[in-house]
Write an enzyme that holds these catalytic residues in place. Structure first.
Site, PDB file in Angstrom:
ATOM      1  N   GLU A   1      94.824  48.756  15.229  1.00 45.50           N
ATOM      2  CA  GLU A   1      94.541  48.747  13.779  1.00 45.50           C
ATOM      3  C   GLU A   1      95.586  49.438  12.905  1.00 45.50           C
ATOM      4  OE1 GLU A   1      91.986  47.420  12.505  1.00 45.50           O
ATOM      5  OE2 GLU A   1      92.146  47.986  10.422  1.00 45.50           O
TER       6      GLU A   1
ATOM      7  N   PRO B   1     102.652  45.727   7.560  1.00 44.25           N
ATOM      8  CA  PRO B   1     102.308  44.976   6.032  1.00 44.25           C
ATOM      9  C   PRO B   1     102.446  46.090   4.934  1.00 44.25           C
ATOM     10  CG  PRO B   1     100.400  45.049   7.416  1.00 44.25           C
ATOM     11  CD  PRO B   1     101.420  45.913   8.308  1.00 44.25           C
TER      12      PRO B   1
ATOM     13  N   ARG C   1     122.369  37.878  11.614  1.00 43.41           N
ATOM     14  CA  ARG C   1     123.210  36.668  10.856  1.00 43.41           C
ATOM     15  C   ARG C   1     124.149  37.442  10.040  1.00 43.41           C
ATOM     16  NH1 ARG C   1     121.336  33.730   8.023  1.00 43.41           N
ATOM     17  NH2 ARG C   1     122.147  31.749   8.255  1.00 43.41           N
TER      18      ARG C   1
ATOM     19  N   ASP D   1     123.670  30.669   2.381  1.00 44.43           N
ATOM     20  CA  ASP D   1     122.572  30.504   2.639  1.00 44.43           C
ATOM     21  C   ASP D   1     121.722  30.525   1.060  1.00 44.43           C
ATOM     22  OD1 ASP D   1     122.573  30.484   5.196  1.00 44.43           O
ATOM     23  OD2 ASP D   1     121.919  32.394   5.302  1.00 44.43           O
TER      24      ASP D   1
END
Ligand code: 4GS
Length: 231
Positions: A113, A86, A151, A166
């Protein structure tokens, strides 16, 4: 494209790559996915891969040794080593397109963690996040990345689903709503314009609808692309 996935739970990946488009891409040898268990590189008798954080705090930290060895066992001059985290840059279509040009991606899945910072400094080329939320492990993020990057690899998806059409390509507005038979479903009719065969009118309607939905749901996309949209 060769993908090596380094994780503590290779069994997590049973399934997602064995169906549909990615299964076909593997069969056609357009992509190759290998699973590496970081625990196989632990060197003590209990095969320890995690330990308590220096300085205290909750959760466990992935030890630097086993992960470093796992990465080095796979790295070549052509490799790009990515850790899903993240704390990375958030993945988008432009990044997927860029990664699809590589020949070898090593994807490191964090667990627990955190991962010892020294591995990130020495072995990781780049951290990538799939969004601003916290997962139980980097494994689902690796699946998302492989799916979205593949893709953009030629021949993985057919002409029908062409990646260049897209939502996040071209003018970066959403598609118009889609309809198929029956013409009436639970009292709701397919918009008249789509059934009258006037292709210029259909195109105009689709652009307007796509733009409207983008404005409502993702005004940030419109703002980021004002110059191209002429709005
Ligand atoms: C993400 C994310 C993530 C962070 C893994 C806490 C376990 C977890 N990885 N994009 N430790 N978002 N990883 O939440 O990639």
């Amino acid at each position: 494209m060769k993908y090596d996935i380094l994780s503590l739970f290779p069994e997590y990946f049973i399934g997602p790559f064995d169906v549909s488009i990615l299964k076909r891409a593997r069969q056609k040898e357009l992509i190759d996915i290998e699973l590496v268990n970081i625990r196989d590189f632990a060197n003590d008798k209990h095969q320890t891969v995690d330990d308590r954080p220096y300085g205290g705090g909750p959760g466990m930290v992935l030890k630097p040794g086993p992960l470093t060895e796992a990465i080095r066992s796979k790295r070549t001059k052509e490799s790009r080593v990515i850790m899903l985290s993240p704390q990375g840059k958030v993945l988008n279509a432009a990044k997927c397109r860029e990664l699809a040009k590589e020949s070898h991606l090593i994807l490191v899945c964090g667990h627990y963690e955190a991962v010892d910072e020294r591995v990130i400094e020495s072995e990781i080329d780049e951290e990538i996040s799939i969004g601003d939320y916290v997962l139980t492990s980097g494994a689902p993020a690796a699946i998302v990345l492989i799916d979205a990057v593949s893709r953009f690899i030629p021949h993985v998806i057919g002409h029908e689903e062409a990646a260049s059409q897209d939502s996040f390509e071209g003018d970066k507005t959403f598609d118009a709503p889609h309809y198929t038979r029956p013409e009436e479903f639970e009292g709701k009719r397919v918009p008249e314009v789509l059934t009258n065969g006037n292709h210029a009118e259909i195109e105009k309607w689709r652009r307007a609808k796509g733009l409207l939905k983008t404005k409502r749901v993702r005004p940030d996309l419109i703002r980021a692309n004002e110059d191209n949209l002429g709005v």
